[in-house]
Design a protein around this motif. Structure first.
Motif, PDB file in Angstrom:
ATOM      1  N   ARG A   1       1.261  -1.300   0.004  1.00  0.00           N
ATOM      2  CA  ARG A   1       0.043  -0.107  -0.526  1.00  0.00           C
ATOM      3  C   ARG A   1       1.119   1.128   0.294  1.00  0.00           C
ATOM      4  O   ARG A   1       1.534   1.044   0.827  1.00  0.00           O
TER       5      ARG A   1
ATOM      6  N   LEU B   1       1.703   5.567   1.126  1.00  0.00           N
ATOM      7  CA  LEU B   1       1.042   6.248   2.349  1.00  0.00           C
ATOM      8  C   LEU B   1       1.030   7.181   1.016  1.00  0.00           C
ATOM      9  O   LEU B   1       1.593   7.574   0.266  1.00  0.00           O
ATOM     10  N   PRO B   2       0.496   8.391   2.252  1.00  0.00           N
ATOM     11  CA  PRO B   2       0.162   9.946   1.416  1.00  0.00           C
ATOM     12  C   PRO B   2       1.271  10.249   0.884  1.00  0.00           C
ATOM     13  O   PRO B   2       3.222   9.975   1.448  1.00  0.00           O
TER      14      PRO B   2
ATOM     15  N   PRO C   1       0.218  15.455   4.389  1.00  0.00           N
ATOM     16  CA  PRO C   1       0.625  15.180   3.255  1.00  0.00           C
ATOM     17  C   PRO C   1       0.893  15.618   1.666  1.00  0.00           C
ATOM     18  O   PRO C   1       0.063  17.119   1.782  1.00  0.00           O
TER      19      PRO C   1
ATOM     20  N   SER D   1      -2.853  12.429  -6.559  1.00  0.00           N
ATOM     21  CA  SER D   1      -2.508  12.357  -5.486  1.00  0.00           C
ATOM     22  C   SER D   1      -2.982  10.449  -6.568  1.00  0.00           C
ATOM     23  O   SER D   1      -1.718   9.358  -5.872  1.00  0.00           O
TER      24      SER D   1
ATOM     25  N   SER E   1       0.528   7.363  -6.048  1.00  0.00           N
ATOM     26  CA  SER E   1      -0.450   6.497  -5.378  1.00  0.00           C
ATOM     27  C   SER E   1       0.173   5.228  -6.259  1.00  0.00           C
ATOM     28  O   SER E   1       0.809   4.092  -6.133  1.00  0.00           O
TER      29      SER E   1
ATOM     30  N   ALA F   1       4.938  10.685   5.956  1.00  0.00           N
ATOM     31  CA  ALA F   1       4.024  10.373   5.111  1.00  0.00           C
ATOM     32  C   ALA F   1       2.924   8.995   6.555  1.00  0.00           C
ATOM     33  O   ALA F   1       2.192   9.022   6.534  1.00  0.00           O
TER      34      ALA F   1
ATOM     35  N   ALA G   1      -0.428   9.735   7.450  1.00  0.00           N
ATOM     36  CA  ALA G   1      -1.676   8.534   6.702  1.00  0.00           C
ATOM     37  C   ALA G   1      -2.016   8.049   8.694  1.00  0.00           C
ATOM     38  O   ALA G   1      -2.705   7.512   8.376  1.00  0.00           O
TER      39      ALA G   1
END
Length: 316
Positions: free
Chosen positions: A199, A201-202, A228, A236, A240, A288, A292
């Motif tokens: 996953r 993270l921001p 963020p 975003s 990501s 980060a 989150a």
């Protein structure tokens, strides 16, 4: 469980590695049975073999910690460790090779050329520099083809500064990577996990006074971070998805950081891959995680427990 944190080594990034190691060590002390902090020296192998170590977290930055060498040693000893395998780390460490792998997967990186120092001596430095300017125009970024923490990197805006940038680069490696400078929003995207479970993270946006060099990265005051990052929903999403695609394409494990620039055309241009991200007080991955809403000691403990449960890397 006995978790050993490896930090230090003999690279140019020794001090940063020690700072990263101490912070992770301190964060884990209250949640594991035993946490030790070990330098990479003649005591390392005996400690690994006879010290009751269950899992290792290598936090060396620079050559031996990120080029696959230390990971290969841990695989020889047969101890589980946090992070990417030696084979994948070796590919990510060489920026030109990594760019080629990413390009085959449709991931954008700035146009580039790699040039060994010996070539400049053989054909004449000025001729080579003229070709660089003609091919890419200015500005360009000059960096070691293998390296981290922005050591040896220069952004060149004037032809007369190019030779100095090459000399600076060659102080940290024998091959230079020269790439077209990309303008846009600089974002660091951290990834936790492996494969389908990974996953992003921001993002952390980096705004720097001058160049984002070693001093700017590790000495507070020259950089401003937004965590963020100040991105639109679409930006975003692109950042990501790009970070996860890089993480999976390069077959990275557990933790990575992908540095990119979001350009004016909406593309994410990948400029660096980190298989052993810094964990200092100014490092981007901890920022980060906090953005989150994650608890850093919990994140670190889960990484260690996952690696221990996975076991050592087996020969293929």
């Amino acid at each position: 469980m006995h978790a050993m944190i490896l930090a230090g080594g003999l690279s140019h990034e020794r001090d940063v590695s020690i700072r990263s190691g101490r912070r992770v060590h301190d964060a884990l002390r209250g949640s594991l049975d035993r946490v030790s902090l070990q330098d990479v020296d003649t005591e390392l192998i005996p400690s690994l073999r006879f010290g009751g170590v269950d899992v290792v977290w290598p936090l060396l930055h620079g050559a031996s910690g990120e080029d696959g060498s230390l990971q290969a040693l841990l695989e020889l000893v047969g101890v589980p460790y946090v992070g990417t395998t030696s084979k994948s780390a070796r590919v990510a460490w060489n920026k030109a090779v990594a760019k080629a792998v990413l390009g085959r997967s449709g991931i954008s990186t700035p146009d580039y050329v790699t040039l060994p120092q010996s070539l400049f001596r053989e054909v004449g430095a000025e001729h080579v520099l003229d070709l660089i300017v003609a091919r890419f125009e200015l500005p360009v970024v000059v960096k070691p083809a293998r390296g981290g923490s922005a050591l040896g990197i220069s952004v060149v805006h004037k032809r007369e500064d190019l030779a100095r940038a090459m000399v600076h680069c060659f102080a940290y490696g024998d091959t230079a990577l020269v790439e077209r400078a990309v303008e846009g929003i600089e974002v660091a995207m951290s990834v936790l996990g492996t494969g389908d479970d990974a996953r992003a993270l921001p993002g952390v946006e980096v705004v720097v006074d001058g160049e984002y060099d070693y001093d700017a990265r590790y000495n507070p005051g020259r950089c401003e971070y937004f965590a963020p990052a100040r991105l639109t929903d679409e930006q975003s999403r692109i950042a990501s998805e790009t970070a996860l695609l890089v993480h999976r394409t390069m077959d990275l494990r557990d933790v990575s950081r992908v540095d990119m620039i979001l350009d004016s055309e909406g593309r994410a241009q990948v400029i660096d891959i980190n298989v052993a991200p810094g964990m200092t007080e100014t490092s981007l991955l901890p920022q980060a995680a906090e953005a989150a809403g994650l608890d850093l000691p919990t994140v670190y403990r889960e990484l260690v427990e996952t690696a221990a449960a996975r076991g050592p890397v087996t020969a293929t």
